[in-house]
Design a protein around this motif. Structure first.
Motif, short mmCIF file in Angstrom:
data_model
loop_
_atom_site.label_atom_id
_atom_site.label_comp_id
_atom_site.label_asym_id
_atom_site.label_seq_id
_atom_site.Cartn_x
_atom_site.Cartn_y
_atom_site.Cartn_z
N UNK A 181 0.86 -1.19 0.00
CA UNK A 181 0.00 0.00 0.00
C UNK A 181 0.89 1.24 0.00
N UNK A 182 0.66 2.11 -0.97
CA UNK A 182 1.53 3.27 -1.18
C UNK A 182 0.68 4.53 -1.25
N UNK A 183 1.08 5.55 -0.50
CA UNK A 183 0.44 6.85 -0.64
C UNK A 183 0.81 7.47 -1.97
N UNK A 184 -0.11 8.17 -2.60
CA UNK A 184 0.16 8.69 -3.94
C UNK A 184 1.21 9.80 -3.95
N UNK A 185 1.51 10.39 -2.77
CA UNK A 185 2.54 11.42 -2.71
C UNK A 185 3.93 10.83 -2.56
N UNK A 186 4.03 9.51 -2.40
CA UNK A 186 5.34 8.86 -2.30
C UNK A 186 6.05 8.98 -3.64
N UNK A 187 7.29 9.43 -3.62
CA UNK A 187 8.06 9.53 -4.86
C UNK A 187 8.72 8.18 -5.18
N UNK A 188 9.08 8.04 -6.43
CA UNK A 188 9.83 6.85 -6.83
C UNK A 188 11.13 6.72 -6.04
N UNK A 227 -7.34 10.53 -5.80
CA UNK A 227 -6.74 9.29 -5.32
C UNK A 227 -5.82 9.60 -4.14
N UNK A 228 -5.91 8.80 -3.09
CA UNK A 228 -5.06 9.01 -1.91
C UNK A 228 -4.06 7.88 -1.71
N UNK A 229 -4.45 6.64 -2.00
CA UNK A 229 -3.55 5.49 -1.82
C UNK A 229 -3.78 4.47 -2.93
N UNK A 230 -2.71 3.76 -3.25
CA UNK A 230 -2.77 2.65 -4.20
C UNK A 230 -2.18 1.42 -3.53
N UNK A 231 -2.78 0.28 -3.79
CA UNK A 231 -2.18 -0.99 -3.40
C UNK A 231 -1.73 -1.68 -4.68
N UNK A 232 -0.43 -1.96 -4.76
CA UNK A 232 0.14 -2.52 -5.98
C UNK A 232 0.75 -3.88 -5.71
N UNK A 233 0.84 -4.68 -6.76
CA UNK A 233 1.45 -6.00 -6.64
C UNK A 233 2.94 -5.91 -6.93
N UNK A 234 3.73 -6.23 -5.90
CA UNK A 234 5.20 -6.21 -6.01
C UNK A 234 5.71 -7.62 -6.21
#
Length: 669
Positions: A242-249, A331-338
């Motif tokens: 789960x990643x906040x959308x303001x998180x940078x690469x 959008x506030x958060x994304x859950x991605x498959x790592x």
């Protein structure tokens, strides 16, 4: 036929004949000769001729570090051009001191100057923030009731807990292709703050537009954690994050390296962009086995049009929600498959242009600039074709960079391994600092009036472009290194500091006539070489001053993705230029686009070539109409209907407070 020979019957393009016939070194020699003949110009660019002569001298081992140091000294010492000093003054104190030390001191190495160096914010964004913090057009008064407070003109803290509000502050995107001045610019630091903004806007019939140029609060850890979602990853061994959308690469990269457990299997190059920013327009990486970033999304959390916090995790809904351009809400958060962490073996190479991506069948030697020709045997041509196809179909990651008028291509193709023995975090601080220096040098080159005046006076546009290309090429890594997969994806830093314009299209790989199970690579090769020849055709004005780039990737399941339906894969190809060439860019890019849009399969059918949504496209025309019109009426007609239908279903799924039926109706109007 060798580089020095030319067929007397060859048709020379409209542009400068020198670029057509001369190699990179010969073009730079022409620039040196012009400096030798003009004492006044030579004095105004002190040291440039000596630098070029040493670069061209086989007896002088001029390494890329010294090339950039001496190049910057030319403009530092220029008596009638203050570009170097003015751009240096825009840097932060520590950055300014490091760059000045590197340029002034022969003994200062990138590793020494780079100790403790950290740079993750573009200069354009930084200037924008400075204007806001200085109170530019910001009244020192209480903010709108219910929204927050207007920031006082004097402050040093960027990210307090409450919503900050600035009034009538102009916003522009990185490429300066989008500019507007909202009534209020709001900076929330919590989800509750986002909800407050949306509810305030709704109560006053105002719109809300997201711009991802601010990061999560300084000094606070990123909103990033292993997810405890009830849904399992689609691939065994993967996990959900789960990643906040303001998180940078960059923050995500550091988190992955520190834990050494999981990583995104695909990503864009730039580390400065936010996760929300690269997901919304369906960005991509490279590798025929990889889809887009949006294809990795397993949950979307967002604030809807009524200020309510919502969640989308149904697979069919995610095919729209994961790449919805911000049209669903904030959008506030994304859950991605790592995927489990693996390790890349980098070893980029400079390969002769004619050999890295061979000309397509049917293109004669006379069609190729003599500067790029090589006398090759049938066996060598067969080897080159097989090598290109092998990189495109078997390597985990692939990309090719061709700088205008260069006789070599930078080939960055690599595979990965689960063996972590000998792995290192890459690039190190010294390499990151050197990337920063090289981008600074490119800004000096494109901004210096003295260089532009000299080039215009002598008609050496292709020489200036070649010099810029050589400087940019020296910024690309060359060493062999084994590193973390996400480090390899972000191999270059600081590129956000050079403002460019770019056009990218996704060309579907279509079946070969001889074997429908394999792609027809001739189409890809034609697209590539058509762009190279177009660059030579206009070498008198040189509208393209940055590279032609290409990556081969997979398809996509996201409804609005340009790669959707490309079952054999996708060719992502783009052209770039410096912002200083903006006056000549659109018409030139249109000509390149015309060639790409005219490509057909073996049966003569036009391909469904589509634009990358995050690049330039609205300025161009296809089939005599605005591109947006042809996309809406034809290429994306079914997808747009599906997109709006699914958004409506998401609103209905969330009940009467969803508000989406009204939202879709307004969008349709």
């Amino acid at each position: 036929m060798t580089d020095s020979s030319a067929n007397s019957e060859t048709t020379i393009p409209v542009g400068s004949q020198s670029a057509w016939f001369l190699t990179t070194d010969q073009i730079l020699q022409r620039l040196s000769d012009a400096l030798a003949e003009n004492r006044e110009v030579r004095a105004s660019l002190p040291g440039l001729k000596d630098l070029l002569d040493d670069y061209l001298d086989d007896e002088v081992d001029l390494r890329r570090v010294e090339f950039h140091r001496r190049l910057l000294r030319v403009f530092r010492d220029a008596p009638r051009d203050a570009t170097y000093g003015s751009l240096l003054a825009k840097l932060e104190g520590s950055e300014r001191e490091r760059v000045a030390r590197f340029v002034d001191d022969d003994a200062a190495t990138p590793d020494e100057c780079g100790v403790g160096f950290e740079h993750t914010m573009s200069l354009g964004v930084r200037e924008h923030l400075r204007d806001m913090l200085r109170g530019k057009r910001v009244p020192a008064a209480p903010g709108p009731r219910g929204l927050g407070r207007v920031r006082a003109p004097v402050t040093t803290e960027l990210y307090p807990d409450e919503v900050l509000v600035y009034k009538d502050t102009e916003f522009h995107n990185w490429g300066l292709t989008e500019q507007y001045t909202p009534v209020y610019t709001c900076i929330p630091s919590t989800v509750a703050g986002v909800q407050r903004i949306v509810r305030y806007a709704k109560s006053r019939s105002m719109g809300v537009r997201c711009a991802g140029f601010l990061l999560s609060r300084k000094g606070h850890p990123p909103s990033l954690s292993l997810s405890r979602s009830f849904r399992e990853p689609r691939k065994k061994g993967n996990t959900l994050v789960r990643v906040g959308v303001a998180v940078t690469n960059e923050r995500l990269r550091r988190w992955c390296v520190a834990s050494n457990r999981y990583t995104l299997p695909v990503n864009t190059i730039m580390v400065e962009m936010t996760m929300g920013g690269i997901n919304a327009p369906i960005c991509h990486g490279s590798g025929i086995g990889q889809q887009t970033l949006s294809d990795l999304v397993r949950k979307v959390e967002y604030v809807d049009a009524n200020g309510e916090l919502r969640v989308v995790d149904e697979p069919e809904h995610l095919r729209v929600a994961s790449g919805c351009f911000g049209l669903m809400g904030v959008i506030t958060h994304l859950t991605l498959e790592f995927a489990p962490m693996t390790y890349a073996i980098l070893e980029a190479k400079h390969v002769p242009t004619i050999r890295a991506i061979p000309p397509p069948p049917g293109m004669s030697l006379e069609d190729i600039p003599p500067a790029l020709r090589l006398e090759l045997t049938a066996e060598e041509r067969k080897h080159d074709q097989e090598a290109f196809e092998r990189h495109a179909t078997r390597d985990y990651y692939n990309e090719w960079f061709w700088f205008p008028f260069s006789d070599t291509i930078w080939v960055n193709c690599w595979d990965h391994t689960t063996d972590e023995d000998g792995v290192e975090d890459y690039p190190n601080e010294g390499a990151i600092f050197f990337s920063f220096v090289t981008q600074f040098a490119l800004n000096v080159l494109q901004s210096a009036p003295i260089l532009r005046d000299f080039i215009d006076k002598l008609g050496l546009n292709e020489a200036a472009t070649t010099l810029i290309g050589r400087a940019a090429k020296f910024a690309l890594p060359e060493k062999r290194v084994k590193t973390y997969l996400n480090d390899a994806l972000h191999f270059q830093r600081g590129i956000q500091n050079v403002r460019v314009l770019n056009l990218e299209v996704s060309i579907p790989l279509v079946p070969a006539k001889a074997d429908p199970t394999k792609p027809d690579w001739a189409i890809v090769q034609k697209a590539w070489w058509d762009a190279i020849l177009k660059c030579y055709e206009h070498s008198d004005t040189c509208p393209q001053r940055m590279p032609l780039e290409m990556r081969i990737m997979g398809s996509s399941d996201v409804v609005m993705a340009p790669q959707r339906g490309n079952h054999l894969g996708t060719c992502a190809i783009e052209i770039l230029t410096l912002y200083s060439a903006k006056e000549d860019w659109v018409w030139y890019a249109q000509e390149v686009l015309d060639g790409w849009m005219a490509l057909t399969d073996s049966e003569g059918r036009k391909l469904r070539t589509r634009p990358h949504w995050a690049k330039q496209w609205k300025e161009f025309r296809v089939d005599g109409k605005p591109w947006a019109e042809t996309l809406r009426a034809d290429v994306y007609k079914d997808e747009i209907a599906e997109f709006k239908r699914t958004l409506t279903n998401i609103g209905r799924f969330h009940g009467p407070l969803g508000g989406y039926e009204e939202l879709i109706r307004l969008q349709t109007v």
